[in-house]
Design an enzyme around this catalytic site. Structure first.
Site, PDB file in Angstrom:
ATOM      1  N   TYR A 146     -11.274 -50.362 -20.140  1.00  0.00           N
ATOM      2  CA  TYR A 146      -9.917 -49.809 -20.129  1.00  0.00           C
ATOM      3  C   TYR A 146      -9.485 -49.624 -18.682  1.00  0.00           C
ATOM      4  O   TYR A 146     -10.243 -49.109 -17.860  1.00  0.00           O
ATOM      5  CB  TYR A 146      -9.898 -48.461 -20.852  1.00  0.00           C
ATOM      6  N   ASP A 245     -12.950 -51.344 -10.940  1.00  0.00           N
ATOM      7  CA  ASP A 245     -12.180 -50.166 -11.320  1.00  0.00           C
ATOM      8  C   ASP A 245     -13.124 -48.967 -11.355  1.00  0.00           C
ATOM      9  O   ASP A 245     -14.009 -48.874 -12.212  1.00  0.00           O
ATOM     10  CB  ASP A 245     -11.536 -50.421 -12.695  1.00  0.00           C
ATOM     11  N   LYS A 273      -8.657 -39.936 -11.214  1.00  0.00           N
ATOM     12  CA  LYS A 273      -9.411 -38.830 -11.791  1.00  0.00           C
ATOM     13  C   LYS A 273      -9.960 -37.843 -10.746  1.00  0.00           C
ATOM     14  O   LYS A 273      -9.191 -37.051 -10.229  1.00  0.00           O
ATOM     15  CB  LYS A 273     -10.462 -39.372 -12.759  1.00  0.00           C
TER      16      LYS A 273
HETATM   17  C1  LIG Z   1      -8.666 -43.245 -16.942  1.00  0.00           C
HETATM   18  C2  LIG Z   1      -8.825 -44.658 -16.492  1.00  0.00           C
HETATM   19  C3  LIG Z   1      -7.729 -45.422 -16.066  1.00  0.00           C
HETATM   20  C4  LIG Z   1      -6.318 -44.954 -16.207  1.00  0.00           C
HETATM   21  O1  LIG Z   1      -6.037 -43.838 -15.445  1.00  0.00           O
HETATM   22  P1  LIG Z   1      -4.737 -42.945 -15.809  1.00  0.00           P
HETATM   23  O2  LIG Z   1      -4.689 -41.955 -14.707  1.00  0.00           O
HETATM   24  O3  LIG Z   1      -5.015 -42.361 -17.170  1.00  0.00           O
HETATM   25  O4  LIG Z   1      -3.571 -43.861 -15.831  1.00  0.00           O
HETATM   26  C5  LIG Z   1      -7.985 -46.675 -15.518  1.00  0.00           C
HETATM   27  N1  LIG Z   1      -9.225 -47.156 -15.428  1.00  0.00           N
HETATM   28  C6  LIG Z   1     -10.299 -46.463 -15.850  1.00  0.00           C
HETATM   29  C7  LIG Z   1     -11.659 -47.041 -15.695  1.00  0.00           C
HETATM   30  C8  LIG Z   1     -10.136 -45.200 -16.412  1.00  0.00           C
HETATM   31  O5  LIG Z   1     -11.202 -44.539 -16.870  1.00  0.00           O
END
Ligand SMILES: *Cc1c(COP(=O)(O)O)cnc(C)c1O
Length: 442
Positions: A146, A245, A273
């Site tokens: 994701y 990511d 995060k």
């Molecule tokens: C949470 C997450 C996102 C998206 O971040 P948001 O701040 O919710 O838009 C993208 N990549 C990874 C791996 C994530 O865990």
């Protein structure tokens, strides 16, 4: 199983549903996968959240990752209050942005970063930059990874590995996903196949540095080479870039994220995060040569009214400053203890499961008997969601708030002390018993 009062949450849920679709600002919060009333949270401190009915839970969600130091950390609150007193947004550059950028660069291999407001924006912008830099269109992503709700990444796998994806949400057009190729995580042949078919037009591969959004699935070793290292190698052989990511793993699984654990990184990296300390702040970064393609120096457009927001950057840089090696060592130890206790409780009640982790980030999979590892989405999807739901409600009824889906990671913080862990350890056998009961029912 004891059952906690939920009248106030239920009332707010009904009220919320009238004005907000599903009553929530992000879908997983609605408890759809586990049933029951989503808890409306009134306050949080340290390792605990308290709902509007006054129930206190040990929190294993941590706002889905950001709260590495625990909730309402006094020094973070101070920094936020001090920043806010000087004005909350200017739309002009500030010293606080440089501080945060320097801290990210100090902890990771990136040379330059651009600050944004969410992980979604970070991956969306990194993708645009990779396409602008290479002059190519296609992107490889992995089933089960994701990267936020970026249109072109909301893609489900077609039939078979390395197929062109199809939109996984109405509103995402075929044209938007036509350049997205979906491969299987930890399956090198699916990636080779994608490059055989489209090699000259692949701009980049995007992968979670360790998958955390299908449960925790670390990159596998094969012939001494880590999966992410393989991705970097094959991308470069074909003139493509790799984006790792680290929105979830960055500054969480170690001081330097997943890169700090396995030494693998993309040409571009995305963060979010933890680096926002509970505020909307995220970033993407990489080699200067690539980052210099961004406007205003280069032609690739990217912008944001609230980007580098002074309150968010104060929370973020204070969080990173306080996230010392001791903090990570403590969370690693808590994670190890908790993983062992979960395994013990589920074994005692004969609930088949697999527990996987990267650093302190882990998840339990309620996979069928005989499953020993979960390398990809297909394996993660064999879980008994009903068994997880029973386990989840067993924990919740006993004062432990776990993410309400079997595909989510478990998040610990530095505030999870022995008292908080003991409360989880007490709840685990009750939750495991509930899971066992659900198994025998179906
Ligand atoms: C949470 C997450 C996102 C998206 O971040 P948001 O701040 O919710 O838009 C993208 N990549 C990874 C791996 C994530 O865990």
């Amino acid at each position: 199983m004891s059952s906690l009062p939920t009248e106030q949450s239920e009332a707010l849920y009904q009220r919320a549903k009238r004005v907000i679709p599903g009553g929530v600002s992000s879908p997983v919060r609605a408890f759809r996968a586990v049933g029951g009333t989503p808890r409306f949270i009134r306050s949080a401190r340290g390792a605990y959240v308290t709902d509007v009915d006054g129930n206190e839970y040990v929190d294993l969600v941590g706002s889905w990752g950001p709260m590495l130091l625990g909730h309402a950390h006094p020094e973070v609150l101070d920094a936020v209050a001090r920043a806010a007193q000087h004005g909350t947004s200017f739309g002009a550059p500030t010293e606080a942005e440089i501080d945060l950028a320097e801290m990210i660069i100090d902890r990771t291999p990136v040379e330059q970063v651009r600050l944004v407001n969410s992980g979604t924006e970070a991956t969306m912008s990194a993708l645009r930059l990779a396409r602008g830099y290479t002059g190519r269109d296609k992107v490889i992503k992995f089933e089960g990874c994701y990267h936020g709700h970026v249109d072109s990444l909301l893609v489900a796998a077609g039939s078979g590995a390395a197929t062109m994806g199809h939109p996984s949400s109405p509103g995402v057009t075929q044209a938007t996903t036509a350049d997205t190729i979906v491969c299987t995580y930890n399956d090198r042949e699916s990636v080779r196949q994608a490059f055989r078919g489209h090699g000259n037009n692949i701009a980049c591969i995007i992968a979670e540095a360790a998958a955390g959004n299908m449960g925790v699935v670390p990159p596998a070793e094969e012939d001494g080479e880590n999966f992410t290292a393989f991705l970097s190698r094959i991308a470069h052989e074909h003139g493509a870039l790799l984006i790792t990511d680290e929105v979830m793993t960055g500054f969480r699984v170690s001081r330097s994220g997943q890169w700090g654990l396995d030494g693998q990184h993309g040409d571009l990296m995305t963060f979010g995060k933890v680096m926002g300390g509970g505020f909307p702040a995220a970033a993407f970064g990489g080699r200067s040569e690539i980052m210099q393609q961004l406007s205003p120096v280069g032609p690739v457009y990217q912008a944001g009214t609230l980007s580098g927001n002074p309150v968010a950057t104060a929370a973020g840089s204070t969080t990173l400053r306080l996230a010392t090696e001791e903090v990570y060592a403590q969370i690693d130890r808590s994670s190890e203890l908790l993983r062992a206790e979960i395994g013990k409780a589920l074994d005692a009640f004969q609930v088949p499961h697999v527990i996987q982790h990267t650093g302190n980030l882990f998840s339990g999979f309620f996979t069928p008997e005989g499953t020993t590892e979960v390398p990809d989405w297909k394996a993660a999807a064999t879980q008994r969601e009903d068994v997880f739901a029973a386990f989840f409600h067993g924990l919740l009824a006993n004062g432990v708030y776990l993410g309400p889906s079997c595909y989510e990671a478990w998040f610990l913080s530095a505030a999870h002390d022995d008292a908080a862990l003991d409360r989880i350890f007490d709840a685990l056998p009750k939750a495991a018993a509930a899971a066992r009961l659900a198994m025998t029912k179906a």
